[in-house]
Design a protein around this motif. Structure first.
Motif, PDB file in Angstrom:
ATOM      1  N   TRP A 151       0.835  -1.197   0.000  1.00 22.46           N
ATOM      2  CA  TRP A 151       0.000   0.000   0.000  1.00 22.46           C
ATOM      3  C   TRP A 151       0.867   1.244   0.000  1.00 22.46           C
ATOM      4  N   LEU A 152       0.540   2.183  -0.858  1.00 19.20           N
ATOM      5  CA  LEU A 152       1.212   3.486  -0.908  1.00 19.20           C
ATOM      6  C   LEU A 152       0.204   4.555  -0.514  1.00 19.20           C
ATOM      7  N   ALA A 153       0.513   5.287   0.544  1.00 18.79           N
ATOM      8  CA  ALA A 153      -0.422   6.291   1.045  1.00 18.79           C
ATOM      9  C   ALA A 153      -0.370   7.554   0.197  1.00 18.79           C
ATOM     10  N   GLY A 154      -1.444   8.323   0.239  1.00 18.63           N
ATOM     11  CA  GLY A 154      -1.514   9.590  -0.476  1.00 18.63           C
ATOM     12  C   GLY A 154      -2.864   9.737  -1.147  1.00 18.63           C
ATOM     13  N   GLU A 155      -3.034  10.853  -1.827  1.00 16.48           N
ATOM     14  CA  GLU A 155      -4.275  11.104  -2.563  1.00 16.48           C
ATOM     15  C   GLU A 155      -3.926  11.619  -3.942  1.00 16.48           C
ATOM     16  N   ASN A 156      -4.847  11.423  -4.873  1.00 13.45           N
ATOM     17  CA  ASN A 156      -4.615  11.920  -6.229  1.00 13.45           C
ATOM     18  C   ASN A 156      -4.730  13.440  -6.263  1.00 13.45           C
ATOM     19  N   PRO A 157      -3.791  14.126  -6.905  1.00 14.28           N
ATOM     20  CA  PRO A 157      -3.926  15.577  -7.056  1.00 14.28           C
ATOM     21  C   PRO A 157      -5.058  15.914  -8.009  1.00 14.28           C
ATOM     22  N   GLU A 158      -5.599  17.101  -7.851  1.00 12.45           N
ATOM     23  CA  GLU A 158      -6.712  17.536  -8.696  1.00 12.45           C
ATOM     24  C   GLU A 158      -6.349  18.850  -9.376  1.00 12.45           C
ATOM     25  N   ALA A 159      -6.428  18.872 -10.680  1.00  6.01           N
ATOM     26  CA  ALA A 159      -6.149  20.100 -11.419  1.00  6.01           C
ATOM     27  C   ALA A 159      -7.059  21.217 -10.921  1.00  6.01           C
ATOM     28  N   GLY A 160      -6.471  22.374 -10.661  1.00  4.61           N
ATOM     29  CA  GLY A 160      -7.232  23.510 -10.167  1.00  4.61           C
ATOM     30  C   GLY A 160      -7.338  23.564  -8.665  1.00  4.61           C
ATOM     31  N   ALA A 161      -6.810  22.551  -7.965  1.00  2.00           N
ATOM     32  CA  ALA A 161      -6.908  22.512  -6.504  1.00  2.00           C
ATOM     33  C   ALA A 161      -5.586  22.076  -5.881  1.00  2.00           C
ATOM     34  N   LEU A 162      -4.467  22.498  -6.466  1.00  2.00           N
ATOM     35  CA  LEU A 162      -3.151  22.115  -5.959  1.00  2.00           C
ATOM     36  C   LEU A 162      -2.699  23.108  -4.897  1.00  2.00           C
ATOM     37  N   SER A 163      -2.228  22.594  -3.768  1.00  2.00           N
ATOM     38  CA  SER A 163      -1.773  23.482  -2.700  1.00  2.00           C
ATOM     39  C   SER A 163      -0.337  23.950  -2.908  1.00  2.00           C
ATOM     40  N   GLU A 164       0.479  23.161  -3.621  1.00  2.00           N
ATOM     41  CA  GLU A 164       1.883  23.503  -3.844  1.00  2.00           C
ATOM     42  C   GLU A 164       2.254  23.243  -5.307  1.00  2.00           C
ATOM     43  N   HIS A 203       7.401   6.632 -18.117  1.00  2.00           N
ATOM     44  CA  HIS A 203       6.228   6.080 -17.458  1.00  2.00           C
ATOM     45  C   HIS A 203       5.104   5.982 -18.484  1.00  2.00           C
ATOM     46  N   ALA A 204       4.924   7.046 -19.265  1.00  2.00           N
ATOM     47  CA  ALA A 204       4.037   7.093 -20.433  1.00  2.00           C
ATOM     48  C   ALA A 204       2.551   7.181 -20.095  1.00  2.00           C
ATOM     49  N   ASP A 205       2.208   7.405 -18.826  1.00  2.00           N
ATOM     50  CA  ASP A 205       0.798   7.595 -18.490  1.00  2.00           C
ATOM     51  C   ASP A 205       0.688   8.439 -17.220  1.00  2.00           C
ATOM     52  N   LEU A 206       1.339   9.595 -17.220  1.00  2.00           N
ATOM     53  CA  LEU A 206       1.378  10.435 -16.023  1.00  2.00           C
ATOM     54  C   LEU A 206       0.097  11.255 -15.904  1.00  2.00           C
ATOM     55  N   MET A 207      -0.991  10.541 -15.654  1.00  2.00           N
ATOM     56  CA  MET A 207      -2.283  11.156 -15.384  1.00  2.00           C
ATOM     57  C   MET A 207      -2.397  11.468 -13.893  1.00  2.00           C
ATOM     58  N   PRO A 208      -3.238  12.421 -13.490  1.00  2.00           N
ATOM     59  CA  PRO A 208      -3.406  12.691 -12.057  1.00  2.00           C
ATOM     60  C   PRO A 208      -3.769  11.452 -11.252  1.00  2.00           C
ATOM     61  N   GLY A 209      -4.536  10.535 -11.842  1.00  2.00           N
ATOM     62  CA  GLY A 209      -4.915   9.321 -11.138  1.00  2.00           C
ATOM     63  C   GLY A 209      -3.776   8.361 -10.894  1.00  2.00           C
ATOM     64  N   ASN A 210      -2.632   8.603 -11.543  1.00  2.00           N
ATOM     65  CA  ASN A 210      -1.453   7.752 -11.351  1.00  2.00           C
ATOM     66  C   ASN A 210      -0.388   8.426 -10.492  1.00  2.00           C
ATOM     67  N   LEU A 211      -0.770   9.534  -9.856  1.00  2.00           N
ATOM     68  CA  LEU A 211       0.124  10.262  -8.963  1.00  2.00           C
ATOM     69  C   LEU A 211      -0.491  10.296  -7.576  1.00  2.00           C
ATOM     70  N   LEU A 212       0.346  10.209  -6.551  1.00  2.00           N
ATOM     71  CA  LEU A 212      -0.111  10.353  -5.174  1.00  2.00           C
ATOM     72  C   LEU A 212       0.656  11.496  -4.530  1.00  2.00           C
ATOM     73  N   VAL A 213      -0.067  12.341  -3.809  1.00  2.00           N
ATOM     74  CA  VAL A 213       0.549  13.487  -3.148  1.00  2.00           C
ATOM     75  C   VAL A 213       0.131  13.513  -1.681  1.00  2.00           C
ATOM     76  N   ASP A 214       0.951  14.191  -0.898  1.00  2.00           N
ATOM     77  CA  ASP A 214       0.632  14.455   0.502  1.00  2.00           C
ATOM     78  C   ASP A 214       1.167  15.844   0.817  1.00  2.00           C
ATOM     79  N   GLY A 215       0.318  16.696   1.377  1.00  2.00           N
ATOM     80  CA  GLY A 215       0.743  18.064   1.624  1.00  2.00           C
ATOM     81  C   GLY A 215       1.124  18.800   0.357  1.00  2.00           C
ATOM     82  N   GLY A 216       0.542  18.385  -0.759  1.00  2.00           N
ATOM     83  CA  GLY A 216       0.806  19.040  -2.031  1.00  2.00           C
ATOM     84  C   GLY A 216       2.043  18.546  -2.759  1.00  2.00           C
ATOM     85  N   ARG A 217       2.838  17.671  -2.128  1.00  2.00           N
ATOM     86  CA  ARG A 217       4.072  17.186  -2.741  1.00  2.00           C
ATOM     87  C   ARG A 217       3.929  15.748  -3.208  1.00  2.00           C
ATOM     88  N   LEU A 218       4.651  15.408  -4.260  1.00  2.00           N
ATOM     89  CA  LEU A 218       4.588  14.074  -4.836  1.00  2.00           C
ATOM     90  C   LEU A 218       5.161  13.041  -3.869  1.00  2.00           C
TER      91      LEU A 218
END
Length: 294
Positions: free
Chosen positions: A102-115, A195-210
């Motif tokens: 398990w990798l913790a974090g949440e998917n970033p959302e375009a228009g709602a990035l803190s950092e 990686h070839a599929d760097l969609m927001p759903g394939n990224l996890l962030v915490d506190g705005g950082r990857l």
């Protein structure tokens, strides 16, 4: 979402785990909400996740990740999935599947990035690290070939969107951006790891950082423009420039990257507009962002 999807539920996952990994049979199983299009994800206990292809095409991705993730991980600055169990077809389920840490974090959302600026730097660091890898025997990345290889599908998508006026897509503008990408000089260097599929759903962030990059099913080597997707599918304009500067992207690669990102969105929108809200929403965001950029 797709024809030929195999039905998957909690009971099936429990049977698969009990039959092949009895040491984990007593752990809680629960499906995770996901905008993914190829795999179903199930939390297994507190520390693991089960990933099962929904369609036959996803089965090859399972084998590829098992081969390459352990080899890529030591070269990357960001955690990536770690395979803990290699599941096999059983219980009527026809394809290989995997258990990951398990990798913790949440998917970033375009228009709602803190950092957004620091996140752009994190993404550039990951992309640069992928490009620097020299492991031999790499497969061709999905969508990693010449821009022209996407031409027929992109033009078809533009015409499909002309027939969906409620989406409000400037199809002539989209076609002009695509034509510019086709005219851009192609990549004349050696193919690089992607990686070839760097969609927001394939990224996890915490506190705005990857914190993690997941889903390497499209990995391989090809045109470096393929890993510029976050510039338009996630980052605002200022952070987009941070991302570009950190990677030192030349004009031709930037134009190809913009065209590739637009192509993916144009193809995704008519396909997913009624079946996958997350994919459709991001596709709309990309189209607006690219066309507003001019």
């Amino acid at each position: 979402m797709h024809p030929g999807m195999h039905p998957i539920d909690d009971a099936l996952v429990r049977r698969l785990i009990a039959g092949q990994f009895p040491q984990w049979a007593g752990l809680a199983v629960g499906r995770l909400p996901s905008g993914g299009t190829v795999n179903a994800m199930y939390r297994l206990g507190d520390d693991m996740v089960v990933r099962l292809p929904l369609v036959k095409g996803g089965a090859n991705d399972v084998s590829m990740e098992r081969t390459w993730l352990p080899r890529l991980a030591p070269h990357l600055p960001t955690p990536i999935p770690e395979v803990l169990g290699a599941g096999q077809p059983a219980e009527g389920y026809p394809w290989p599947w995997s258990v990951y840490r398990w990798l913790a974090g949440e998917n970033p959302e375009a228009g709602a990035l803190s950092e957004p600026g620091p996140l752009a730097e994190d993404l550039a660091e990951f992309v640069a690290a992928m490009r620097s890898i020299t492991l031999l025997g790499a497969p061709q990345a999905h969508r990693g070939g010449p821009v022209a290889s996407l031409d027929a599908a992109t033009r078809t998508a533009i015409e499909d969107l002309r027939g969906i006026p409620q989406e409000g897509v400037d199809c002539d503008g989209a076609a002009a951006v695509w034509e510019e990408a086709l005219r851009a000089p192609g990549w004349d260097g050696p193919p690089v790891w992607l990686h070839a599929d760097l969609m927001p759903g394939n990224l996890l962030v915490d506190g705005g950082r990857l914190t993690s990059v997941i889903d390497f099913g499209c990995l391989g080597v090809g045109d470096p423009a393929c890993d510029l997707f976050p510039a338009w599918n996630l980052l605002p304009a200022d952070a987009r420039e941070v991302f570009r500067e950190a990677l030192g992207v030349d004009d031709a690669t930037w134009v190809r990257g913009r065209g590739r990102t637009l192509s993916q969105a144009l193809i995704a929108l008519p396909y997913y507009r009624r079946t996958n809200p997350a994919m459709a929403q991001n596709a709309r965001h990309v189209i607006r962002t690219v066309l507003d950029e001019g």
